[in-house]
Write a protein that holds these residues in place. Structure first.
Motif, PDB file in Angstrom:
ATOM      1  N   LYS A   1       0.804  -1.228   0.000  1.00 60.33           N
ATOM      2  CA  LYS A   1       0.000   0.000   0.000  1.00 60.33           C
ATOM      3  C   LYS A   1       0.838   1.280   0.000  1.00 60.33           C
ATOM      4  O   LYS A   1       0.314   2.361  -0.257  1.00 60.33           O
ATOM      5  CB  LYS A   1      -0.918   0.028   1.232  1.00 60.33           C
ATOM      6  CG  LYS A   1      -1.994  -1.035   1.228  1.00 60.33           C
ATOM      7  CD  LYS A   1      -3.280  -0.511   0.613  1.00 60.33           C
ATOM      8  CE  LYS A   1      -4.318  -1.604   0.410  1.00 60.33           C
ATOM      9  NZ  LYS A   1      -3.895  -2.680  -0.524  1.00 60.33           N
TER      10      LYS A   1
ATOM     11  N   TRP B   1     -13.971   0.228  -2.366  1.00 61.30           N
ATOM     12  CA  TRP B   1     -13.304  -0.659  -3.317  1.00 61.30           C
ATOM     13  C   TRP B   1     -13.840  -2.070  -3.142  1.00 61.30           C
ATOM     14  O   TRP B   1     -13.587  -2.731  -2.153  1.00 61.30           O
ATOM     15  CB  TRP B   1     -11.791  -0.627  -3.099  1.00 61.30           C
ATOM     16  CG  TRP B   1     -11.036  -1.469  -4.077  1.00 61.30           C
ATOM     17  CD1 TRP B   1     -11.356  -1.706  -5.387  1.00 61.30           C
ATOM     18  CD2 TRP B   1      -9.831  -2.201  -3.821  1.00 61.30           C
ATOM     19  NE1 TRP B   1     -10.420  -2.511  -5.973  1.00 61.30           N
ATOM     20  CE2 TRP B   1      -9.474  -2.840  -5.044  1.00 61.30           C
ATOM     21  CE3 TRP B   1      -9.012  -2.367  -2.711  1.00 61.30           C
ATOM     22  CZ2 TRP B   1      -8.338  -3.637  -5.157  1.00 61.30           C
ATOM     23  CZ3 TRP B   1      -7.875  -3.158  -2.823  1.00 61.30           C
ATOM     24  CH2 TRP B   1      -7.548  -3.784  -4.042  1.00 61.30           C
TER      25      TRP B   1
ATOM     26  N   ASN C   1     -13.784  -5.827  -3.746  1.00 61.76           N
ATOM     27  CA  ASN C   1     -12.792  -6.823  -4.191  1.00 61.76           C
ATOM     28  C   ASN C   1     -13.155  -8.220  -3.700  1.00 61.76           C
ATOM     29  O   ASN C   1     -14.220  -8.416  -3.108  1.00 61.76           O
ATOM     30  CB  ASN C   1     -11.385  -6.412  -3.737  1.00 61.76           C
ATOM     31  CG  ASN C   1     -11.314  -6.182  -2.237  1.00 61.76           C
ATOM     32  OD1 ASN C   1     -12.096  -6.755  -1.488  1.00 61.76           O
ATOM     33  ND2 ASN C   1     -10.394  -5.341  -1.809  1.00 61.76           N
TER      34      ASN C   1
ATOM     35  N   LYS D   1     -12.191  -9.949  -1.300  1.00 62.67           N
ATOM     36  CA  LYS D   1     -12.397 -10.082   0.151  1.00 62.67           C
ATOM     37  C   LYS D   1     -13.662  -9.367   0.611  1.00 62.67           C
ATOM     38  O   LYS D   1     -13.890  -9.225   1.806  1.00 62.67           O
ATOM     39  CB  LYS D   1     -11.184  -9.514   0.901  1.00 62.67           C
ATOM     40  CG  LYS D   1      -9.905 -10.293   0.660  1.00 62.67           C
ATOM     41  CD  LYS D   1      -8.698  -9.547   1.241  1.00 62.67           C
ATOM     42  CE  LYS D   1      -7.479  -9.680   0.344  1.00 62.67           C
ATOM     43  NZ  LYS D   1      -6.868  -8.388   0.048  1.00 62.67           N
TER      44      LYS D   1
ATOM     45  N   ARG E   1      -3.140   5.590  -5.794  1.00 63.27           N
ATOM     46  CA  ARG E   1      -4.357   5.009  -5.216  1.00 63.27           C
ATOM     47  C   ARG E   1      -5.505   5.040  -6.212  1.00 63.27           C
ATOM     48  O   ARG E   1      -6.259   4.078  -6.372  1.00 63.27           O
ATOM     49  CB  ARG E   1      -4.791   5.833  -3.994  1.00 63.27           C
ATOM     50  CG  ARG E   1      -4.153   5.432  -2.698  1.00 63.27           C
ATOM     51  CD  ARG E   1      -4.761   4.113  -2.206  1.00 63.27           C
ATOM     52  NE  ARG E   1      -4.030   3.636  -1.047  1.00 63.27           N
ATOM     53  CZ  ARG E   1      -4.210   4.088   0.181  1.00 63.27           C
ATOM     54  NH1 ARG E   1      -5.094   5.029   0.422  1.00 63.27           N
ATOM     55  NH2 ARG E   1      -3.499   3.603   1.172  1.00 63.27           N
TER      56      ARG E   1
ATOM     57  N   MET F   1      -4.962   2.535  -8.871  1.00 63.69           N
ATOM     58  CA  MET F   1      -5.153   1.172  -8.362  1.00 63.69           C
ATOM     59  C   MET F   1      -6.644   0.840  -8.283  1.00 63.69           C
ATOM     60  O   MET F   1      -7.071  -0.254  -8.656  1.00 63.69           O
ATOM     61  CB  MET F   1      -4.484   1.030  -6.997  1.00 63.69           C
ATOM     62  CG  MET F   1      -2.950   1.020  -7.102  1.00 63.69           C
ATOM     63  SD  MET F   1      -2.129   1.256  -5.518  1.00 63.69           S
ATOM     64  CE  MET F   1      -2.346  -0.357  -4.770  1.00 63.69           C
TER      65      MET F   1
ATOM     66  N   GLY G   1      -8.106  -1.807 -10.716  1.00 61.23           N
ATOM     67  CA  GLY G   1      -8.074  -3.041  -9.931  1.00 61.23           C
ATOM     68  C   GLY G   1      -6.671  -3.592  -9.702  1.00 61.23           C
ATOM     69  O   GLY G   1      -6.439  -4.787  -9.824  1.00 61.23           O
TER      70      GLY G   1
ATOM     71  N   ASP H   1      -3.694  -4.403  -7.044  1.00 60.09           N
ATOM     72  CA  ASP H   1      -3.729  -4.549  -5.590  1.00 60.09           C
ATOM     73  C   ASP H   1      -2.383  -4.329  -4.908  1.00 60.09           C
ATOM     74  O   ASP H   1      -2.274  -4.475  -3.694  1.00 60.09           O
ATOM     75  CB  ASP H   1      -4.323  -5.912  -5.205  1.00 60.09           C
ATOM     76  CG  ASP H   1      -3.538  -7.042  -5.833  1.00 60.09           C
ATOM     77  OD1 ASP H   1      -2.466  -6.771  -6.418  1.00 60.09           O
ATOM     78  OD2 ASP H   1      -3.986  -8.201  -5.755  1.00 60.09           O
ATOM     79  N   ASP H   2      -1.332  -3.986  -5.672  1.00 56.54           N
ATOM     80  CA  ASP H   2      -0.025  -3.774  -5.051  1.00 56.54           C
ATOM     81  C   ASP H   2       0.661  -2.585  -5.727  1.00 56.54           C
ATOM     82  O   ASP H   2       0.944  -2.621  -6.923  1.00 56.54           O
ATOM     83  CB  ASP H   2       0.820  -5.044  -5.212  1.00 56.54           C
ATOM     84  CG  ASP H   2       2.076  -5.008  -4.358  1.00 56.54           C
ATOM     85  OD1 ASP H   2       2.667  -3.910  -4.197  1.00 56.54           O
ATOM     86  OD2 ASP H   2       2.476  -6.072  -3.858  1.00 56.54           O
TER      87      ASP H   2
END
Ligand code: DAH
Length: 336
Positions: A206, A266, A268, A270, A309, A312, A316, A318-319
């Motif tokens: 992040k 966001w 995703n 999870k 950010r 991202m 999409g 994530d790193d």
């Protein structure tokens, strides 16, 4: 004589040309210097004068016929040889692979952001990445030794005790460009200031020691908080679609009062989470005073967005580290 001419004519008509060898045989037999057409014209001398016109016309007809047959056959052979390979006629076949580059996802996100703010009436300004202490901190109401400076630990390029010189840092945010802009130009101002910034941060998925921001500044008479929030909501909708899920929270920055932050939801694997995309607020009167703008006359809002950010979220990713490793397997996914 006419019989001879007719005979040659018939030979020409009956000649089969199906390949290059037969085409060449035809040329030798009829069209070459010792060919039958040329020889035929050689017999003209034996033709009585009164017949010359008629015979000449017939001979010419034969000559044209032979040449025409040759040309047509040549063209057909050429066409059919291309058919064997197929490529020249079939535009649906894939072309030879060539390599073409593409815009980096950060550049793509930044371009979208610029387009949105240009539409909203902002222009674009920039400033240096190597900044002095005054612009990066002091003028933005971070007094020397104030703990707020710890939130933005950075890389000092020059650290000095000499009062006549300033510490130099890799800028920790694009906010110092606000100071430069207000020193250079009188209000009203409405600008965005994109650029790269640096922080002494542990590298994780992040956070990274360098990233990109888009600063915004609007200074005029009677600028208010409602306009700030409306501008940010408009940005979020234009960037992520009108159904974007967002929230605005109170926050703290030394250079704005009151201060807020905006998060975007966001979605995703999870489930989802709130991601902070920007800080903002009403320009603190102390900041106006440091650049000789009268806070009794002018008010303004400012914001600072994280381009990384935003990219991202938009694509999409994530790193954050993927954005700086220049791995072609990653970058090639952003060809448009
Ligand atoms: N400079 C802040 C940072 O990097 C972001 C920010 C917050 C910029 C509020 C602003 C603002 O202009 O008004 O964390």
């Amino acid at each position: 004589m006419i019989d001879t001419i007719d005979k040659i004519k018939k030979e020409i008509q009956d000649f089969k040309i199906t390949n290059e060898e037969e085409l060449e045989a035809f040329r030798l037999e009829f069209l070459s210097r010792n060919g039958k057409v040329q020889n035929m014209f050689g017999m003209m001398g034996k033709v009585p004068n009164e017949k010359k016109a008629e015979v000449g016309k017939a001979m010419n007809g034969v000559k044209v016929l032979a040449q025409q047959k040759f040309d047509d056959a040549q063209l057909n052979l050429k066409k059919s040889s291309q058919k064997e390979f197929g490529a020249a006629d079939d535009i649906t076949l894939p072309v030879e692979p060539t390599y073409s580059g593409s815009y980096h996802p950060l550049t793509q996100a930044l371009n979208e952001m610029k387009q949105i703010f240009l539409r909203l009436g902002f222009n674009i300004a920039d400033g240096p990445e190597l900044e002095d202490d005054f612009h990066n901190f002091t003028a933005l109401n971070f007094p020397p030794d104030h703990p707020a400076r710890d939130m933005q630990d950075t890389f000092f390029v020059r650290k000095t005790d000499d009062q006549s010189e300033q510490d130099l840092v890799l800028r920790t945010h694009t906010s110092p460009v606000q100071i430069r802009l207000m020193k250079d130009q009188k209000p009203p101002l409405r600008s965005i200031m994109p650029g790269r910034v640096y922080r002494n941060e542990a590298v994780t998925a992040k956070s990274y020691f360098q990233f990109n921001q888009v600063e915004g500044l609007y200074v005029d008479k009677n600028v208010n908080m409602g306009e700030l929030i409306e501008t940010l909501v408009m940005f979020a909708k234009l960037m992520y679609g009108s159904d974007v899920k967002y929230r605005v929270r109170p926050s703290f920055f030394p250079f704005t009062e009151p201060s807020i932050e905006m998060d975007v939801w966001w979605e995703n694997e999870k489930g989802g989470q709130w991601l902070e995309i920007l800080g903002a607020g009403m320009v603190d009167p102390n900041v106006f005073e440091s650049v000789d703008v009268d806070p009794e006359i002018y008010t303004g809002f400012a914001f600072g967005m994280g381009v990384d950010r935003i990219a991202m979220l938009r694509y999409g990713i994530d790193d954050i580290r993927l954005l700086y490793e220049n791995d072609l397997r990653f970058l090639e996914q952003f060809k448009s």
